[in-house]
Enzyme design. Structure first.
Site, PDB file in Angstrom:
ATOM      1  N   LYS A  83       0.981  -1.219   0.027  1.00 50.45           N
ATOM      2  CA  LYS A  83       0.068  -0.078  -0.094  1.00 50.45           C
ATOM      3  C   LYS A  83       0.884   1.242  -0.079  1.00 50.45           C
ATOM      4  O   LYS A  83       1.753   1.439   0.876  1.00 50.45           O
ATOM      5  CB  LYS A  83      -0.845  -0.039   1.136  1.00 50.45           C
ATOM      6  CG  LYS A  83      -2.182   0.424   1.254  1.00 50.45           C
ATOM      7  CD  LYS A  83      -2.795   0.059   2.150  1.00 50.45           C
ATOM      8  CE  LYS A  83      -4.373   0.952   2.205  1.00 50.45           C
ATOM      9  NZ  LYS A  83      -5.051   0.796   3.488  1.00 50.45           N
TER      10      LYS A  83
HETATM   11  O1  G3P Z   1      -9.298   1.957   4.064  1.00 49.52           O
HETATM   12  C1  G3P Z   1      -9.087   3.094   4.692  1.00 49.52           C
HETATM   13  C2  G3P Z   1      -9.958   3.098   5.909  1.00 49.52           C
HETATM   14  O2  G3P Z   1      -9.268   2.488   6.970  1.00 49.52           O
HETATM   15  C3  G3P Z   1      -9.876   4.636   6.398  1.00 49.52           C
HETATM   16  O3  G3P Z   1     -11.277   4.647   6.906  1.00 49.52           O
HETATM   17  O4  G3P Z   1     -13.100   5.679   8.472  1.00 49.52           O
HETATM   18  O5  G3P Z   1     -10.474   6.198   8.934  1.00 49.52           O
HETATM   19  O6  G3P Z   1     -11.852   7.023   6.880  1.00 49.52           O
HETATM   20  P1  G3P Z   1     -11.779   5.895   7.790  1.00 49.52           P
END
Ligand code: G3P
Length: 217
Positions: A83
């Site tokens: 990633k």
């Molecule tokens: O896949 C990316 C994710 O982990 C981010 O999620 O909820 O932190 O925006 P969030």
């Protein structure tokens, strides 16, 4: 449509893998730090549970550093997707890693131009962040739809991975607009599996069966 689990929590990964619905796992530095475990060890543990893509993110800054780290991470397991953040150095990293046959997932994508550049650099997956786009009053699903449409128009092989998913409707809408993958936080699967009519239907079947059994006595 592939469902990935967006977590580094092994207990959750085992729980939902047993349901037969998990095609891969995505992690990020926040998710690994939350577990308080060694990064490499945890990625290898995930590889023992899940037979599918596992995204492990580089944490270094320059292209040279990310390329070196990405090559090391790629050796941890046969299913690793490195990633890489969507930056200028990230693009150089993707180009270098993909030239060596290392699969990549370009993360922190917030625009069509970023997604197209990542695809042109050789990304295997691009990860637009649906929830974080919604957070700033834009439309995360519209971004997914635009990227999917443009990738299909121009024949990019890069898969669109809908990330930063916050609720079941994000999953449904991602599927509706043609995302290849949604990476989903564990607790959402508990919401996705339930329906009040399933619960009430099951209760009435059980009650009718119990009554019928009693009548047979
Ligand atoms: O896949 C990316 C994710 O982990 C981010 O999620 O909820 O932190 O925006 P969030």
């Amino acid at each position: 449509m592939k469902f990935f689990l967006d977590t580094a929590n092994l207990k959750d990964i085992k729980k939902y893998a047993a349901w037969g619905i998990i095609d891969g796992v995505t992690t990020n530095p926040t998710l690994v730090a939350r577990e308080g475990v060694d990064f490499e060890t945890r990625i290898k543990e995930i590889g023992e549970v899940i037979d599918g893509p596992i995204s492990a993110e580089v944490t270094e800054g320059s292209a040279e550093e990310m390329i070196a780290q990405g090559k090391e991470i790629a050796k941890w397991h046969k299913n690793i997707f490195v990633k890489v953040p969507m930056t200028e150095d990230g693009l150089k990293t993707v180009k270098a890693l993909s030239a060596e046959g290392i699969r990549t997932n370009v993360t922190l994508v917030f625009s069509v131009t970023q997604a197209v550049m990542a695809a042109k650099a050789g990304a295997t997956f691009v990860s637009p962040f649906v929830g974080r786009v919604d957070d700033i009053s834009y439309d995360g699903i519209e971004l997914i739809a635009d990227i999917v449409g443009i990738f299909r128009t121009y024949g990019f092989d890069t898969e669109v991975l809908s990330a930063s998913i916050r609720h079941p409707k994000h999953v449904v809408d991602s599927m509706r607009v043609g995302a290849d993958i949604a990476t989903i936080p564990p607790n959402l699967f508990d919401k996705m599996v339930k329906h009040p009519l399933t619960t009430s239907g099951l209760a009435s079947f059980a009650a009718d069966w119990k009554k019928f059994q009693a009548e047979q006595q």
